[in-house]
Design an enzyme around this catalytic site. Structure first.
Site, PDB file in Angstrom:
ATOM      1  N   PRO A   1       0.885  -1.285  -0.068  1.00 24.71           N
ATOM      2  CA  PRO A   1       0.004   0.063  -0.057  1.00 24.71           C
ATOM      3  C   PRO A   1       0.869   1.150   0.011  1.00 24.71           C
ATOM      4  CG  PRO A   1      -0.725  -1.533   1.774  1.00 24.71           C
ATOM      5  CD  PRO A   1       0.608  -1.855   1.196  1.00 24.71           C
TER       6      PRO A   1
ATOM      7  N   GLU B   1       1.853  -8.493   8.727  1.00 20.74           N
ATOM      8  CA  GLU B   1       2.020  -7.094   9.160  1.00 20.74           C
ATOM      9  C   GLU B   1       3.005  -6.724   8.150  1.00 20.74           C
ATOM     10  OE1 GLU B   1      -1.002  -7.203  10.955  1.00 20.74           O
ATOM     11  OE2 GLU B   1       0.002  -5.210  11.032  1.00 20.74           O
TER      12      GLU B   1
ATOM     13  N   ARG C   1      -1.595  -8.388 -20.819  1.00 14.86           N
ATOM     14  CA  ARG C   1      -2.336  -8.232 -22.035  1.00 14.86           C
ATOM     15  C   ARG C   1      -1.885  -6.796 -22.773  1.00 14.86           C
ATOM     16  NH1 ARG C   1      -5.804  -4.053 -21.973  1.00 14.86           N
ATOM     17  NH2 ARG C   1      -7.516  -4.995 -23.278  1.00 14.86           N
TER      18      ARG C   1
ATOM     19  N   ASP D   1      -7.717   0.790 -26.118  1.00 15.11           N
ATOM     20  CA  ASP D   1      -8.261   0.562 -24.695  1.00 15.11           C
ATOM     21  C   ASP D   1      -8.327   1.777 -24.131  1.00 15.11           C
ATOM     22  OD1 ASP D   1      -7.979  -2.057 -24.634  1.00 15.11           O
ATOM     23  OD2 ASP D   1      -6.212  -2.342 -23.357  1.00 15.11           O
TER      24      ASP D   1
HETATM   25  C1  9WO Z   1      -0.939  -3.902   7.405  1.00 10.99           C
HETATM   26  C2  9WO Z   1      -1.488  -2.820   8.358  1.00 10.99           C
HETATM   27  C3  9WO Z   1      -2.240  -2.801   9.367  1.00 10.99           C
HETATM   28  C4  9WO Z   1      -2.590  -1.505   9.907  1.00 10.99           C
HETATM   29  C5  9WO Z   1      -2.101  -0.446   9.151  1.00 10.99           C
HETATM   30  C6  9WO Z   1      -1.460  -0.475   7.932  1.00 10.99           C
HETATM   31  C7  9WO Z   1      -0.998  -1.619   7.566  1.00 10.99           C
HETATM   32  N1  9WO Z   1      -0.476  -1.882   6.614  1.00 10.99           N
HETATM   33  C8  9WO Z   1      -0.189  -3.207   6.479  1.00 10.99           C
HETATM   34  C9  9WO Z   1       0.285  -4.170   5.467  1.00 10.99           C
HETATM   35  O1  9WO Z   1       0.796  -3.437   4.524  1.00 10.99           O
HETATM   36  N2  9WO Z   1       0.059  -5.246   5.449  1.00 10.99           N
HETATM   37  C10 9WO Z   1       0.583  -5.847   4.174  1.00 10.99           C
HETATM   38  C11 9WO Z   1      -0.339  -7.028   3.744  1.00 10.99           C
HETATM   39  C12 9WO Z   1       2.112  -6.418   4.174  1.00 10.99           C
HETATM   40  C13 9WO Z   1       2.300  -6.442   2.641  1.00 10.99           C
HETATM   41  C14 9WO Z   1       1.302  -7.216   2.107  1.00 10.99           C
HETATM   42  N3  9WO Z   1      -0.017  -6.930   2.439  1.00 10.99           N
HETATM   43  C15 9WO Z   1      -0.772  -6.065   1.957  1.00 10.99           C
HETATM   44  C16 9WO Z   1      -0.180  -5.607   0.326  1.00 10.99           C
HETATM   45  N4  9WO Z   1      -1.921  -5.653   1.990  1.00 10.99           N
HETATM   46  N5  9WO Z   1      -2.308  -4.747   0.977  1.00 10.99           N
HETATM   47  C17 9WO Z   1      -1.510  -4.781   0.083  1.00 10.99           C
HETATM   48  C18 9WO Z   1      -1.521  -4.068  -1.111  1.00 10.99           C
HETATM   49  C19 9WO Z   1      -0.443  -4.031  -2.045  1.00 10.99           C
HETATM   50  C20 9WO Z   1      -0.468  -3.337  -3.124  1.00 10.99           C
HETATM   51  N6  9WO Z   1      -1.894  -2.592  -3.318  1.00 10.99           N
HETATM   52  C21 9WO Z   1      -2.694  -2.227  -2.314  1.00 10.99           C
HETATM   53  C22 9WO Z   1      -2.490  -3.028  -1.334  1.00 10.99           C
END
Ligand code: 9WO
Length: 255
Positions: free
Chosen positions: A97, A124, A162, A177
């Protein structure tokens, strides 16, 4: 194009390896997707890949060593598939994220790579020392937190596959597209001619290709202006498109 995906849930990737255009690209040898499980690089009986965080707090953190060995192996496999291992040709990408948001421009750039090594986190997160030592880029698919990086990795691979010239049979359809021309897609219609008392727009049955192209562009413009004013603001119409917009009384871009 070669993809190595590092994930503790390799079975998830059947979703793109076994269905649709991405599956065909794999079966035709145009794309290789190899799943690498960090558990295979552990040395304890429990195949441990996570531990409690230093400093306390909730959850678990993925350990650096199994991931480091998995990434090193992924690079050897990429090399064996003919990839140049430099970051410009086969980067290690962490789905997170906190990453740069995936967009059409970055998808097009990625489609030029020899390959990619995609790191999917769980729990985490991953020990920061692994990230600083091995990760070339972090990529996000949106501002939300999921349970892991696997689905974002599949979104990334799907969008890149794609775009590959050898995969998109009708290269033109890739160019058409939505987003490629900076606009949202136009409406699409097929049989039956009438559905729920709604007929197909007559121009689409006319066989007049120039008029059909004009109609589709105007519909893209109308939809983009309403739903994505940010894209509409950035859109630069050609001379012909300016004329079409004027004729359709969508004239805020015709000055
Ligand atoms: C867990 C978390 C909990 C409370 C506040 C912030 C937090 N961030 C995370 C977190 O990044 N957990 C991850 C789970 C660890 C890496 C993989 N995970 C993940 C990747 N969750 N969401 C994504 C992601 C990846 C790409 N685009 C959007 C979401």
């Amino acid at each position: 194009m070669y993809f190595a995906v590092i994930s503790i849930f390799p079975e998830m990737f059947a979703a793109i390896r076994d269905f649709g255009i991405t599956a065909r690209a794999c079966s035709e040898g145009k794309v290789t997707i190899e799943c690498i499980n960090p558990r295979d690089y552990t040395s304890d009986n429990y195949r441990r890949i996570d531990e409690r965080p230093y400093g306390g707090g909730p959850g678990m953190v993925m350990m650096a060593e199994p991931l480091a060995k998995a990434i090193e192996d992924a690079k050897e496999r990429a090399k064996a598939h003919g990839c140049r291992i430099e970051v410009a040709h086969c980067p290690v990408v962490y789905l997170s994220p906190q990453g740069r948001q995936l967009d059409e421009a970055s998808v097009v750039q990625m489609s030029d790579y020899d390959g990619m090594i995609l790191l999917c986190g769980r729990y985490e997160g991953i020990d920061e020392r692994l990230l600083s030592q091995y990760v070339d880029a972090e990529v996000s698919i949106g501002d939300y937190v999921l349970t892991g990086g696997e689905l974002p990795a599949m979104v990334l691979m799907d969008s890149v596959i794609r775009r590959l010239p050898e995969v998109m049979g009708d290269a033109q359809s890739a160019e058409q597209d939505s987003f490629v021309d900076g606009l949202l897609d136009c409406p699409h219609y097929t049989k039956p001619y009438v559905f729920a008392d709604m007929a197909v727009p007559e121009v689409l049955l006319s066989g007049h290709h120039a008029n059909i192209a004009k109609w589709r562009f105007v519909e893209q413009a109308k939809r983009t202006k309403v739903r994505r004013p940010d894209l509409w603001q950035a859109f630069k119409p050609s001379k012909a498109q300016v004329k079409w917009l004027q004729q359709a009384n969508i004239d805020d871009k015709t000055s």
